[in-house]
Design a protein around this motif. Structure first.
Motif, PDB file in Angstrom:
ATOM      1  N   GLY A 144      46.415 -45.872  85.019  1.00  0.00           N
ATOM      2  CA  GLY A 144      45.217 -46.706  85.051  1.00  0.00           C
ATOM      3  C   GLY A 144      45.262 -47.910  84.124  1.00  0.00           C
ATOM      4  O   GLY A 144      44.228 -48.546  83.882  1.00  0.00           O
ATOM      5  N   GLU A 145      46.435 -48.256  83.586  1.00  0.00           N
ATOM      6  CA  GLU A 145      46.527 -49.432  82.723  1.00  0.00           C
ATOM      7  C   GLU A 145      46.274 -50.700  83.533  1.00  0.00           C
ATOM      8  O   GLU A 145      46.490 -50.735  84.743  1.00  0.00           O
ATOM      9  N   GLU A 146      45.793 -51.742  82.847  1.00  0.00           N
ATOM     10  CA  GLU A 146      45.468 -53.003  83.525  1.00  0.00           C
ATOM     11  C   GLU A 146      46.520 -54.054  83.216  1.00  0.00           C
ATOM     12  O   GLU A 146      47.019 -54.151  82.098  1.00  0.00           O
ATOM     13  N   TYR A 147      46.830 -54.849  84.236  1.00  0.00           N
ATOM     14  CA  TYR A 147      47.791 -55.942  84.065  1.00  0.00           C
ATOM     15  C   TYR A 147      47.035 -57.211  83.726  1.00  0.00           C
ATOM     16  O   TYR A 147      46.131 -57.639  84.457  1.00  0.00           O
ATOM     17  N   ASN A 148      47.407 -57.843  82.609  1.00  0.00           N
ATOM     18  CA  ASN A 148      46.730 -59.066  82.174  1.00  0.00           C
ATOM     19  C   ASN A 148      47.674 -60.258  82.075  1.00  0.00           C
ATOM     20  O   ASN A 148      47.328 -61.271  81.479  1.00  0.00           O
ATOM     21  N   GLY A 149      48.868 -60.130  82.646  1.00  0.00           N
ATOM     22  CA  GLY A 149      49.844 -61.204  82.553  1.00  0.00           C
ATOM     23  C   GLY A 149      49.743 -62.202  83.692  1.00  0.00           C
ATOM     24  O   GLY A 149      48.811 -62.178  84.506  1.00  0.00           O
ATOM     25  N   ASP A 150      50.726 -63.077  83.747  1.00  0.00           N
ATOM     26  CA  ASP A 150      50.773 -64.118  84.773  1.00  0.00           C
ATOM     27  C   ASP A 150      51.352 -63.580  86.079  1.00  0.00           C
ATOM     28  O   ASP A 150      52.168 -62.654  86.080  1.00  0.00           O
ATOM     29  N   ILE A 152      55.901 -60.830  89.171  1.00  0.00           N
ATOM     30  CA  ILE A 152      55.498 -60.810  87.771  1.00  0.00           C
ATOM     31  C   ILE A 152      56.749 -60.554  86.926  1.00  0.00           C
ATOM     32  O   ILE A 152      57.694 -59.913  87.374  1.00  0.00           O
ATOM     33  N   PRO A 153      56.764 -61.051  85.683  1.00  0.00           N
ATOM     34  CA  PRO A 153      57.934 -60.851  84.821  1.00  0.00           C
ATOM     35  C   PRO A 153      57.902 -59.476  84.160  1.00  0.00           C
ATOM     36  O   PRO A 153      56.867 -58.799  84.142  1.00  0.00           O
ATOM     37  N   ALA A 154      59.048 -59.078  83.600  1.00  0.00           N
ATOM     38  CA  ALA A 154      59.093 -57.852  82.804  1.00  0.00           C
ATOM     39  C   ALA A 154      58.198 -58.036  81.584  1.00  0.00           C
ATOM     40  O   ALA A 154      58.143 -59.104  80.982  1.00  0.00           O
ATOM     41  N   GLN A 155      57.491 -56.969  81.249  1.00  0.00           N
ATOM     42  CA  GLN A 155      56.542 -57.074  80.145  1.00  0.00           C
ATOM     43  C   GLN A 155      56.272 -55.683  79.588  1.00  0.00           C
ATOM     44  O   GLN A 155      55.907 -54.766  80.333  1.00  0.00           O
ATOM     45  N   GLY A 156      56.461 -55.530  78.276  1.00  0.00           N
ATOM     46  CA  GLY A 156      56.146 -54.252  77.645  1.00  0.00           C
ATOM     47  C   GLY A 156      56.928 -53.100  78.241  1.00  0.00           C
ATOM     48  O   GLY A 156      58.152 -53.076  78.252  1.00  0.00           O
ATOM     49  N   ASN A 157      56.197 -52.137  78.779  1.00  0.00           N
ATOM     50  CA  ASN A 157      56.801 -50.924  79.333  1.00  0.00           C
ATOM     51  C   ASN A 157      57.077 -51.023  80.823  1.00  0.00           C
ATOM     52  O   ASN A 157      57.301 -50.004  81.487  1.00  0.00           O
ATOM     53  N   TYR A 158      57.085 -52.255  81.358  1.00  0.00           N
ATOM     54  CA  TYR A 158      57.228 -52.428  82.797  1.00  0.00           C
ATOM     55  C   TYR A 158      58.332 -53.427  83.135  1.00  0.00           C
ATOM     56  O   TYR A 158      58.564 -54.397  82.411  1.00  0.00           O
ATOM     57  N   THR A 159      58.985 -53.177  84.256  1.00  0.00           N
ATOM     58  CA  THR A 159      60.006 -54.084  84.757  1.00  0.00           C
ATOM     59  C   THR A 159      59.353 -55.263  85.485  1.00  0.00           C
ATOM     60  O   THR A 159      58.150 -55.238  85.765  1.00  0.00           O
ATOM     61  N   ALA A 160      60.162 -56.266  85.773  1.00  0.00           N
ATOM     62  CA  ALA A 160      59.695 -57.319  86.672  1.00  0.00           C
ATOM     63  C   ALA A 160      59.503 -56.714  88.058  1.00  0.00           C
ATOM     64  O   ALA A 160      60.101 -55.690  88.399  1.00  0.00           O
ATOM     65  N   ALA A 161      58.652 -57.332  88.859  1.00  0.00           N
ATOM     66  CA  ALA A 161      58.388 -56.785  90.195  1.00  0.00           C
ATOM     67  C   ALA A 161      58.003 -57.889  91.161  1.00  0.00           C
ATOM     68  O   ALA A 161      57.510 -58.952  90.762  1.00  0.00           O
TER      69      ALA A 161
END
Length: 230
Positions: free
Chosen positions: A100-106, A133-142
């Motif tokens: 349930g985390e929210e994405y706040n990036g570009d 979206i780019p890789a960020q924190g605990n997540y890959t780019a997608a």
């Protein structure tokens, strides 16, 4: 996370730590927090260390948490907008993260179709939009799992309310008689008139032709409306 099993004798418990499908087992008389300690938060991407105490001895086990891949998708796969001279405005796709985390990036876009490029298209046409979206924190780019089919319609310029006014004293006098085109032209439109002046006796037909001014390309603009002036 270590798993506690039923006591073997008295208060001795058997513990089992699973790391990448492999099990490490040990026994102790105390609870997990005293029997095993961790370095790191055990949630973030990276390599973490678990320290297992066996009496006076201890053993360390390293385990790695890899980045999760977000899901990007449009709920509605079609959209229609009107040409404005600027990049099209669209509804962003939904980015789904874990827990349930929210994405706040570009979110970046690219398009293909009537033309292709990065960002969002400007000119009228039909396009397929891809989001990423780019890789960020605990997540890959997608990249989005589906595409948005975007139609940018031409901006319509309506011709209405134009009329010819013919001189009431249209009797031969040797001077030029002129039919006057009255009304307000919309921005971006110019008019060319023919047959609107005459001198000699006779019947004449005045015609007006409307066209786009310089800077208003037919690629993005369309003149519409019944022309009552022919």
């Amino acid at each position: 996370m270590a798993k506690k099993k039923e006591p073997i004798i008295n208060k001795m418990y058997e513990w089992e730590l699973e790391v990448d499908g492999q099990s490490v087992k040990w026994k102790c008389f105390v609870g997990e927090n005293e029997c095993i300690t961790y370095e790191g938060d055990r949630k973030s991407v990276g390599t973490h260390t678990a320290t297992i105490k066996l009496g006076e001895a201890e053993a360390k086990v390293e385990f790695t948490i890899t980045a999760a891949t977000p899901t990007i998708a449009w709920e509605n796969e079609t959209a229609t907008v009107t040409y404005t001279g600027s990049a099209a405005q669209i509804t962003d796709p939904v980015v789904t993260l874990v827990n349930g985390e929210e994405y706040n990036g570009d979110i970046s876009y690219s398009y293909a179709g009537t033309s292709s490029g990065n960002g969002l298209p400007t000119n009228a046409g039909t396009y397929e939009i891809t989001a990423s979206i780019p890789a960020q924190g605990n997540y890959t780019a997608a990249t989005s799992t589906n595409k948005l089919t975007l139609t940018i319609e031409k901006q319509k310029i309506t011709i209405s309310g134009m009329r010819w006014d013919v001189p009431e004293d249209a009797v031969y006098s040797g001077s030029v008689k002129t039919a006057t085109l009255n009304g307000t032209l919309p921005d971006g439109v110019t008019v060319t008139k023919i047959g609107d002046t005459a001198t000699n006796v006779g019947s004449y037909t005045a015609e007006a032709t409307f066209s786009l001014e310089e800077g208003y390309s037919a690629e993005n603009y369309e003149i519409i409306g019944t022309n009552p002036l022919t």
